[in-house]
Design a protein around this motif. Structure first.
Motif, PDB file in Angstrom:
ATOM      1  N   PRO A   1      -0.941 -26.764 -13.534  1.00 19.17           N
ATOM      2  CA  PRO A   1       0.502 -26.144 -13.754  1.00 19.17           C
ATOM      3  C   PRO A   1       1.024 -25.644 -12.393  1.00 19.17           C
ATOM      4  O   PRO A   1       0.689 -24.725 -11.966  1.00 19.17           O
ATOM      5  CB  PRO A   1       0.079 -25.078 -14.536  1.00 19.17           C
TER       6      PRO A   1
ATOM      7  N   SER B   1      -2.646 -34.549 -19.803  1.00 21.98           N
ATOM      8  CA  SER B   1      -2.787 -32.930 -19.843  1.00 21.98           C
ATOM      9  C   SER B   1      -1.310 -32.222 -19.648  1.00 21.98           C
ATOM     10  O   SER B   1      -0.745 -31.561 -20.385  1.00 21.98           O
ATOM     11  CB  SER B   1      -3.769 -32.212 -19.534  1.00 21.98           C
TER      12      SER B   1
ATOM     13  N   VAL C   1       5.232 -30.886 -25.472  1.00 21.78           N
ATOM     14  CA  VAL C   1       5.415 -29.686 -26.647  1.00 21.78           C
ATOM     15  C   VAL C   1       6.355 -28.624 -26.169  1.00 21.78           C
ATOM     16  O   VAL C   1       7.154 -28.529 -27.116  1.00 21.78           O
ATOM     17  CB  VAL C   1       3.975 -29.151 -26.660  1.00 21.78           C
ATOM     18  N   SER C   2       6.657 -28.557 -24.813  1.00 19.67           N
ATOM     19  CA  SER C   2       7.796 -27.786 -24.318  1.00 19.67           C
ATOM     20  C   SER C   2       8.998 -28.119 -24.906  1.00 19.67           C
ATOM     21  O   SER C   2      10.088 -27.575 -25.284  1.00 19.67           O
ATOM     22  CB  SER C   2       7.692 -27.312 -22.811  1.00 19.67           C
TER      23      SER C   2
ATOM     24  N   GLU D   1       6.410 -31.832 -15.029  1.00 23.02           N
ATOM     25  CA  GLU D   1       5.147 -31.004 -14.398  1.00 23.02           C
ATOM     26  C   GLU D   1       3.890 -32.284 -13.888  1.00 23.02           C
ATOM     27  O   GLU D   1       3.526 -31.728 -12.773  1.00 23.02           O
ATOM     28  CB  GLU D   1       4.261 -30.167 -15.642  1.00 23.02           C
TER      29      GLU D   1
ATOM     30  N   ALA E   1      -2.647 -32.196 -13.131  1.00 23.59           N
ATOM     31  CA  ALA E   1      -3.039 -31.394 -14.237  1.00 23.59           C
ATOM     32  C   ALA E   1      -2.778 -30.202 -13.614  1.00 23.59           C
ATOM     33  O   ALA E   1      -2.596 -29.025 -14.616  1.00 23.59           O
ATOM     34  CB  ALA E   1      -4.547 -31.264 -14.827  1.00 23.59           C
TER      35      ALA E   1
ATOM     36  N   LEU F   1       1.707 -33.874 -21.679  1.00 25.26           N
ATOM     37  CA  LEU F   1       1.597 -33.394 -23.240  1.00 25.26           C
ATOM     38  C   LEU F   1       2.061 -31.986 -23.311  1.00 25.26           C
ATOM     39  O   LEU F   1       2.852 -31.539 -24.107  1.00 25.26           O
ATOM     40  CB  LEU F   1       0.024 -33.662 -23.888  1.00 25.26           C
ATOM     41  N   GLY F   2       1.833 -31.008 -22.145  1.00 24.12           N
ATOM     42  CA  GLY F   2       2.196 -29.837 -22.143  1.00 24.12           C
ATOM     43  C   GLY F   2       3.716 -29.886 -22.171  1.00 24.12           C
ATOM     44  O   GLY F   2       4.457 -28.988 -22.709  1.00 24.12           O
TER      45      GLY F   2
ATOM     46  N   LEU G   1      -0.807 -30.936 -32.238  1.00 24.20           N
ATOM     47  CA  LEU G   1       0.357 -30.858 -31.591  1.00 24.20           C
ATOM     48  C   LEU G   1       1.668 -30.423 -32.473  1.00 24.20           C
ATOM     49  O   LEU G   1       2.435 -29.583 -32.035  1.00 24.20           O
ATOM     50  CB  LEU G   1       0.738 -32.284 -31.075  1.00 24.20           C
TER      51      LEU G   1
END
Lengths: 456, 456
Positions: B148, B319, B326-327, B140, B146, B322-323, B43
């Protein structure tokens, strides 16, 4: 359309327009220019600032482009780049696209490109330049046209671990294979038809031999595995050797034939390859028909994901370019973000013969007792494990049938059988050795076909 | 895993960790905590700075959570929020989630939430606060787990015009309808099974009656049409009235029944609704089986797109969270970006009875000459145009069969027929009036079912 509202990410008072340079004006470029010229209010509201098309670089300024005022055309691409805040490169090829993008980056301009060949060959050079200058470089349109796949893999899955990517990323070959499957035609006939309909290029090599898909595979693998993968590291095999018979046998065994771009994480590193493959009929990729594209992604936490849509064409590709343009423009207003390249994992990229997959091998053999045992023995000797075997007594081939019905000593012709073997996962290298050994067996008349099975 | 490389978007020298607060520790929260604790290097490399989990707010700190050290648990969510650079809200519900998110925003912390109910009810309030503070809010995981879909619609399609969104966004109801279709079971039986297997809640109302899908429809419509759509503007009908017979008739007429979240741009505005619908068997959504989700998007330039994957579950949803994390963390390093909400278009959201779609109406009628003409006349009177008619002579219903074989005057029972009408596109209001008039026709014994047809 209304003016920008207060919810846009910048102050609502007058904002200086962002100057956009367009390099190249083919089908995609013309469409991008048209939207920039015809829908400025929408784009301004979504971006937070007006986007002003300041020029379009073309080779021949005397040729008119539908919807693009002649005064915007220029053959001086360098000067145009120097006047831009945002540069959209749609020329394709390595030069002068590469030099112009580097020039834009050096000037501090944000870059949008659809140039898969340049990215697959020289992506790291461009990304390093963008990171050093702190400007964005976006390339959603380089892979699978309108389908959002670059951004989801790069950003949405940034907290996950991708294990495998299987992509139908070339619409021409998917169309060809689909027509072969539904109409029972030969490859050459379908390619000729596709050329007549304008779906395939006069020289279909880039599509049919898998070069286009290989460039996209390199880009997808780089994104998915945080590892730089270049075009020359992609094992590539096109669809030229796929026969109508292969497609029919695929159907009989519950599969369809697809040209896949594959990027796979193994214990040893990353395998990146393009080849025709048998996909189980119940797999979501099997339902991708005609010229559509789809990318199937498997991630450790997210599980299976699929992204489906039009992979080519002026308007679909322009949609992806314009989405990137709005993003890069927004970032430009709040300070650029760099390339967003993440190559920290730097996994080893494996050679072609280290790929591990399942295979379907079709053989024509003399139909007598003990042949199957001999064949199975060869596989066992090479450490290749058999999943299923299907044996079919073949109709006597034409020359045998003639001999049988004619006069003479040939009436002793032996019956033949077709064997269809499906293996468990095996190394490419082991399989190549196995196939060579099978070809040398006395009762084996020929190896009819060897196809990989993916998506299991 | 290796340390951050030079390609990360921040300098490679030591960077202060970003402090992450987790609010809620159910199945998704536990998984998010696990990844933050077990994979910090990955990460950090992807973000450009370490992400440090500083606490997990829960109601009951005495209950142990697998893999989460007890010293991270706290029941003082406010103090935890005040110590964080990034806040991940996975509590669900309106309060205290709303107050805690507003507190995080006021503190200048970036926010990630999966709270579809809160977003559908009070999204604009949160977005305005985030814009004012210049911090990110990402969500999201609130739509389709999950998959996108928020980012692609908001960013990838920012240069295009979405015309329609059709989503299978509730896995429980898709599983139920799929089981009904493949096993011929009744809804109640499948729901009971799903509850036993843990696929459906003890109180299945949120799923079965479409509340969950309606919240997601509001969020998708807001994103797709740059227009604020709230939950109370979504017309909602669940799957409770769908019978095994409906599912079987769907199959006979080349359809499958799906619960769809629909957001559609019409000439008059935006129609947002959730209801069961007949989807043609050849439509990509028809192949979405079991508990999978998929969102089909039609855009003016991109054409049809589909996004497919797991819509629920701890790991898939983590998932997506966490995406986003990070963004939001990356943006935090380069200065926050605001909510990214774009509501500039402010299109009118249409009332339920203004929706325009096709219908399949099944009727049981007396089987004598002239009935079809009467029925067709009623549709014509209401301006509803018929696409196809299918008439089947019904087996005599059980009580008639008995009467026929028994003694007495009932042996004169008339034969009955089933009519299946499919209409061209019509307004909901016109159809309601049509159905009422049909029900009043003398030879009409009953209106067996009325289902909308979507994806044509």
């Amino acid at each position: 359309m209304s003016a920008p509202a207060a919810s846009a990410p910048v102050p609502s008072d007058a904002v200086r327009p962002l100057r956009v340079a367009l390099l190249g004006c083919g089908v995609v470029g013309t469409e991008v220019a048209r939207v920039l010229l015809d829908h400025p209010d929408d784009l301004a509201a979504r971006t937070g600032a007006p986007l002003e098309l300041v020029g379009v670089a073309v080779r021949d300024v005397t040729r008119p482009r539908a919807g693009v005022p002649a005064e915007l055309l220029t053959d001086d691409a360098e000067s145009l780049v120097d006047r831009a805040d945002l540069v959209v490169e749609l020329m394709g090829g390595i030069e002068p696209a590469r030099s112009l993008i580097l020039r834009a980056i050096a000037n501090g301009a944000g870059v949008v490109t659809a140039n898969k060949a340049l990215l697959a060959e020289q992506g790291p050079l461009l990304f390093e330049a963008a990171d050093a200058a702190g400007v964005d470089i976006a390339f959603e349109a380089a892979v699978a046209g309108a389908i959002p796949i670059v951004r989801p893999v790069r950003e949405s899955l940034a907290g996950d671990h991708v294990t495998r990517v299987l992509g139908i990323v070339n619409g021409t070959t998917n169309y060809v294979l689909d027509e072969m499957a539904t109409k029972g035609l030969d490859l050459d006939d379908v390619v000729r038809q596709a050329q007549e309909l304008g779906y395939a290029e006069a020289d279909p090599t880039a599509d049919v031999d898998g070069f286009d898909a290989a460039a996209k595979a390199a880009i997808l693998a780089s994104l998915a595995f945080h590892t730089r993968v270049s075009l020359d590291q992609v094992a590539r095999e096109g669809i030229r050797s796929v026969t109508a018979d292969d497609v029919e046998w695929a159907r009989r065994t519950g599969h369809v034939v697809k040209l896949l771009a594959i990027a796979e994480r193994t214990a040893e590193g990353v395998s990146v390859r393009v080849h025709p493959a048998l996909v189980p009929a119940e797999h979501p990729l099997a339902a991708v028909r005609g010229a559509f594209n789809a990318v199937f992604v498997e991630a450790a936490a997210a599980g299976p994901l699929m992204f489906y849509g039009q992979g080519a064409g002026g308007r679909p590709t322009a949609s992806a370019v314009l989405g990137d343009l709005v993003s890069v423009a927004r970032d430009r207003l709040t300070g650029g973000k760099g390339s967003y390249e993440s190559a920290y994992a730097s996994l080893p990229v494996l050679p072609a013969d280290a790929a591990v997959t399942r295979y379907q091998v079709r053989l024509r053999v003399d139909d007598h007792t003990g042949v199957l045992a001999q064949v199975a023995g060869v596989l066992a000797d090479h450490g290749v494990s058999i999943d299923t075997v299907r044996q079919t007594v073949a109709h006597p081939p034409a020359h045998v049938a003639e001999a049988v019905h004619g006069a003479g000593p040939e009436t002793t012709a032996e019956p033949v059988a077709d064997l269809v073997l499906t293996t468990h996962a095996a190394r490419e290298a082991s399989l190549a050795a196995t196939v060579a050994a099978l070809a040398g067996l006395e009762p084996v008349q020929r190896i009819t076909s060897v196809l990989r099975v993916e998506g299991v």
